[in-house]
Design an enzyme around this catalytic site. Structure first.
Site, PDB file in Angstrom:
ATOM      1  N   GLY A  97       3.300  -3.142   3.263  1.00 32.53           N
ATOM      2  CA  GLY A  97       4.100  -4.363   3.189  1.00 32.53           C
ATOM      3  C   GLY A  97       3.282  -5.598   3.485  1.00 32.53           C
ATOM      4  O   GLY A  97       2.055  -5.599   3.389  1.00 32.53           O
ATOM      5  N   GLU A  98       3.979  -6.660   3.850  1.00 34.40           N
ATOM      6  CA  GLU A  98       3.340  -7.921   4.230  1.00 34.40           C
ATOM      7  C   GLU A  98       4.161  -8.558   5.345  1.00 34.40           C
ATOM      8  O   GLU A  98       5.397  -8.558   5.287  1.00 34.40           O
ATOM      9  CB  GLU A  98       3.266  -8.900   3.049  1.00 34.40           C
ATOM     10  CG  GLU A  98       2.483  -8.424   1.843  1.00 34.40           C
ATOM     11  CD  GLU A  98       0.988  -8.314   2.074  1.00 34.40           C
ATOM     12  OE1 GLU A  98       0.515  -8.774   3.136  1.00 34.40           O
ATOM     13  OE2 GLU A  98       0.297  -7.766   1.202  1.00 34.40           O
TER      14      GLU A  98
ATOM     15  N   ASP B  32      -2.716  -9.041   8.531  1.00 33.02           N
ATOM     16  CA  ASP B  32      -1.373  -9.057   9.107  1.00 33.02           C
ATOM     17  C   ASP B  32      -1.021  -7.733   9.777  1.00 33.02           C
ATOM     18  O   ASP B  32      -0.172  -7.685  10.671  1.00 33.02           O
ATOM     19  CB  ASP B  32      -0.327  -9.400   8.045  1.00 33.02           C
ATOM     20  CG  ASP B  32      -0.375  -8.482   6.835  1.00 33.02           C
ATOM     21  OD1 ASP B  32      -1.426  -7.884   6.563  1.00 33.02           O
ATOM     22  OD2 ASP B  32       0.655  -8.371   6.137  1.00 33.02           O
TER      23      ASP B  32
ATOM     24  N   ILE C 186      -4.777  -7.375  -0.242  1.00 36.65           N
ATOM     25  CA  ILE C 186      -4.156  -8.673  -0.531  1.00 36.65           C
ATOM     26  C   ILE C 186      -4.600  -9.729   0.478  1.00 36.65           C
ATOM     27  O   ILE C 186      -4.903 -10.858   0.117  1.00 36.65           O
ATOM     28  CB  ILE C 186      -2.605  -8.550  -0.495  1.00 36.65           C
ATOM     29  CG1 ILE C 186      -2.114  -7.505  -1.514  1.00 36.65           C
ATOM     30  CG2 ILE C 186      -1.955  -9.911  -0.740  1.00 36.65           C
ATOM     31  CD1 ILE C 186      -2.363  -7.866  -2.949  1.00 36.65           C
TER      32      ILE C 186
ATOM     33  N   GLY D 181      13.230 -13.152  -7.690  1.00 40.03           N
ATOM     34  CA  GLY D 181      14.475 -13.707  -7.137  1.00 40.03           C
ATOM     35  C   GLY D 181      15.476 -12.705  -6.632  1.00 40.03           C
ATOM     36  O   GLY D 181      16.644 -13.054  -6.424  1.00 40.03           O
TER      37      GLY D 181
ATOM     38  N   CYS E 132       0.828  -1.187   0.000  1.00 33.30           N
ATOM     39  CA  CYS E 132       0.000   0.000   0.000  1.00 33.30           C
ATOM     40  C   CYS E 132       0.870   1.248   0.000  1.00 33.30           C
ATOM     41  O   CYS E 132       2.080   1.171  -0.204  1.00 33.30           O
ATOM     42  CB  CYS E 132      -0.911  -0.007   1.227  1.00 33.30           C
ATOM     43  SG  CYS E 132      -1.846  -1.554   1.424  1.00 33.30           S
TER      44      CYS E 132
END
Length: 640
Positions: free
Chosen positions: A80-81, A104, A53, A371, A2
């Site tokens: 973030g997450e 979260d 999300i 990655g 966000c």
């Protein structure tokens, strides 16, 4: 994923700045098109854009939480997450806390109440957040260990503003009395390194909270970050049969990280190039999503595309694969828009194809894995081999070493052995400055005549080297890249190019549990047997397809050298330079001369030219206001 804005007023007059915060949110519409909202009290104003999300129906922000005796004590905005939020939630529930959402974000604020500032040590994820404690009148801000999520700030006599993007602070500049003058030191650092190093920005009044840092702030105080994350690397070699234990630990940590990075209430895809890093991530992700979609990009020019290898990998993994080919016309046409999204220029042409592949991926998914970080954690850059080749020089007595260094500098250019002798007798602190530097000081002065030697790259790298004296040379190079190239280039373009398309990018290699294993890998398991990332390759032998296991890293290569010399981009570059209003910064005739030299094959100036061109476009947008980036203004689905 966000966008946040938080303003802490110096004089308990926060309500006067509600309109300024509301006006700053549309600049970050792309970071959170699903919802927006604000909250304030007498000291603080929070604004938030949401990309939903996890716990999509709830968990809107700004989020309020408090214990039973004061249920509205805290306000949170969070970008973030947190991938271990379920485990953390279970731990906090056992301690007697209750939750109102399934998201979260709530675990952060409950964790802050329980653990205090040490909550950051319990979070496994990517984050930048602000917590306002209405009881103690204290703001707590934090950024993740590696700097995956950005956090800008500016302080004036009227207060301090934090934001996920610099554009939002620029939008508030008049309201908070912010000086928008440019920082010449930061400009020189940018031209020297191809990115603006933390904590700087090109606007002198705007800075960034550095990766792995927290801030505790009361109204009227100055921002004074505290570092909580200091990476270290092992110097102990692995012996005997323990190599297999190391490989098993690497594979186990990465598999666990990917599993947790797949947690979402929306579809998760994966970027896929031709190398081991993205292939390992995609292969492991497939175990958790049998219908995984993978995405790659490339160019029509031969040798500048990993499309065929990625397609072969996708077939071997058994995933549906989607490709985006970028033309030179698309490449040049997107630059103004990309520079707007970046906030400050990053002179890495690979961010352009990244922007396009993110745009393509967003048509199908809302989250992608990638990655990034494997090279820094596992020793993946070819230049990391250099300390091994130069090891014999360490046995030479210091006085002789200095004499040989002086000799190397007077030997004719191109003479066999000159480069080896010069590098071998130069301390690592002066020899290695990260992956980006393309100008030596003479070249730098050619384009910016006012450049100062004391402002060169060593001003940025010296403090980092000073903190790594106990590490081996390869580890010192890795550590330097963690604090320079990775967070200044790789993670900036990863965040900005994906969020430009309202796409959340997750990076399982940059996980604190993966790092816990990676930091134990000794040099003889990184750079050995003629390859890089040796331990990672061994760990992935039974996971990734054989054709990529030892393949040379390419990433998203761009045919910039050919395009700037040819009809594809030469005219565009010449017009950009001539139209630029950067005469007080650059020696424009010299820049044009460099472009001509490049076209005539006198010297390959492609990266140097791109560094200047990117700045000129940025300057035309943010300073001259001459260039329209072409961003479509959009409305939120909810009113502010």
């Amino acid at each position: 994923m966000c966008g946040l804005v938080g303003f802490l007023a110096a004089n308990r007059d926060a309500s006067e700045y509600i309109g300024a915060v509301e006006g700053a949110l549309p600049c970050m519409y792309h970071r959170g098109p699903d919802a927006a909202g604000t909250w304030n009290d007498s000291d603080a104003v929070f604004g938030f854009n949401r990309l939903a999300i996890i716990d999509i129906a709830h968990s809107d922000q700004p989020l309020r939480w408090g214990p039973a005796e004061d249920p509205q004590r805290y306000a949170l905005v969070f970008n973030g997450e947190i991938y271990n939020y379920l485990e953390l939630r279970e731990e906090l529930t056992a301690a007697g806390y209750t939750f109102a959402t399934e998201g979260d974000g709530e675990t952060i604020v409950v964790g802050y109440h329980h653990f205090g500032k040490a909550v950051v040590e319990h979070l496994r994820g990517m984050f930048a957040f602000l917590i306002w404690d209405t009881r103690t009148r204290t703001m707590f801000a934090a950024r993740d260990q590696f700097g995956i999520k950005p956090l800008y700030f500016a302080t004036t006599p009227r207060g301090t503003v934090f934001a996920s993007e610099k554009k939002s602070i620029l939008a508030m500049a008049e309201a908070i009395g912010l000086d928008l003058g440019l920082d010449r030191r930061a400009i020189e650092h940018y031209v020297d390194l191809q990115y603006v190093p933390e904590p700087e920005s090109l606007h002198g009044g705007i800075r960034r909270v550095e990766s792995g840092c927290t801030v505790t702030l009361r109204p009227g105080e100055e921002v004074s970050p505290r570092r909580y994350f200091r990476p270290s690397f092992s110097t102990t070699p692995v012996r005997g049969g323990s190599e297999q234990e190391l490989y098993k630990a690497i594979a186990g940590a990465l598999e666990d990280s990917v599993e947790k990075h797949m947690r979402a209430d929306v579809t998760v895809g994966s970027f896929l190039s031709g190398g081991i890093d993205s292939t390992a991530i995609a292969t492991l992700a497939k175990r958790h999503n049998p219908n995984l979609l993978t995405f790659t990009t490339g160019f029509e020019r031969e040798g500048y595309s990993e499309v065929d290898v990625a397609a072969e990998s996708a077939e071997a993994i058994g995933v549906e694969h989607i490709v985006k080919i970028v033309s030179p016309e698309e490449f040049a046409g997107a630059i103004p828009e990309i520079m707007w999204y970046l906030d400050d220029p990053v002179a890495d042409p690979a961010l352009v194809p990244l922007y396009f592949v993110a745009q393509e991926a967003r048509k199908h998914v809302k989250v992608v894995l990638s990655g990034e970080g494997a090279d820094e954690l596992f020793g993946g850059y070819t230049i990391y081999k250099e300390p091994l080749s130069l090891a014999p020089f360490e046995k030479i007595p210091a006085p002789l070493n200095r004499g040989l260094n002086r000799l190397s500098r007077i030997l004719p250019e191109g003479m066999k052995g000159k480069s080896l002798l010069e590098r071998g007798t130069t301390p690592i602190e002066d020899r290695y400055y990260g992956n980006a530097r393309s100008f030596n000081f003479a070249q730098l002065q050619r384009v910016i005549p006012w450049a100062k030697p004391e402002w060169d790259h060593r001003e940025v790298t010296a403090p980092i080297y000073a903190a790594s004296t106990e590490m081996d040379p390869v580890a010192r190079m890795q550590n330097l890249d963690l604090f320079t190239w990775m967070r200044g280039d790789i993670l900036v373009k990863a965040d900005k190019m994906n969020m430009a398309n309202s796409l959340e990018l997750r990076v399982p290699f940059l996980d604190k549990e993966v790092f816990r294993v990676a930091q134990t890998i000794p040099v003889d398991q990184k750079i050995t047997h003629g390859t890089t990332k040796y331990a990672l390759r061994k760990a992935m032998e039974s996971i990734v397809p054989a054709h990529v296991l030892h393949r040379k890293k390419l990433g998203f290569p761009v045919p910039l050298r050919h395009w700037l010399a040819g009809d594809e981009l030469y005219g565009w570059a010449e017009d950009t330079i001539k139209a630029s209003g950067t005469d007080e910064i650059f020696n424009i005739p010299e820049v044009l001369a460099m472009l001509k030299e490049h076209r005539e094959g006198v010297s390959d100036h492609s990266r140097r030219l791109w560094t200047v061109l990117a700045f000129m476009i940025w300057h035309g947008i943010f300073v001259e206001h001459r260039i329209d980036p072409g961003i479509e203004r959009k409305d939120y689905p909810v009113t502010l």
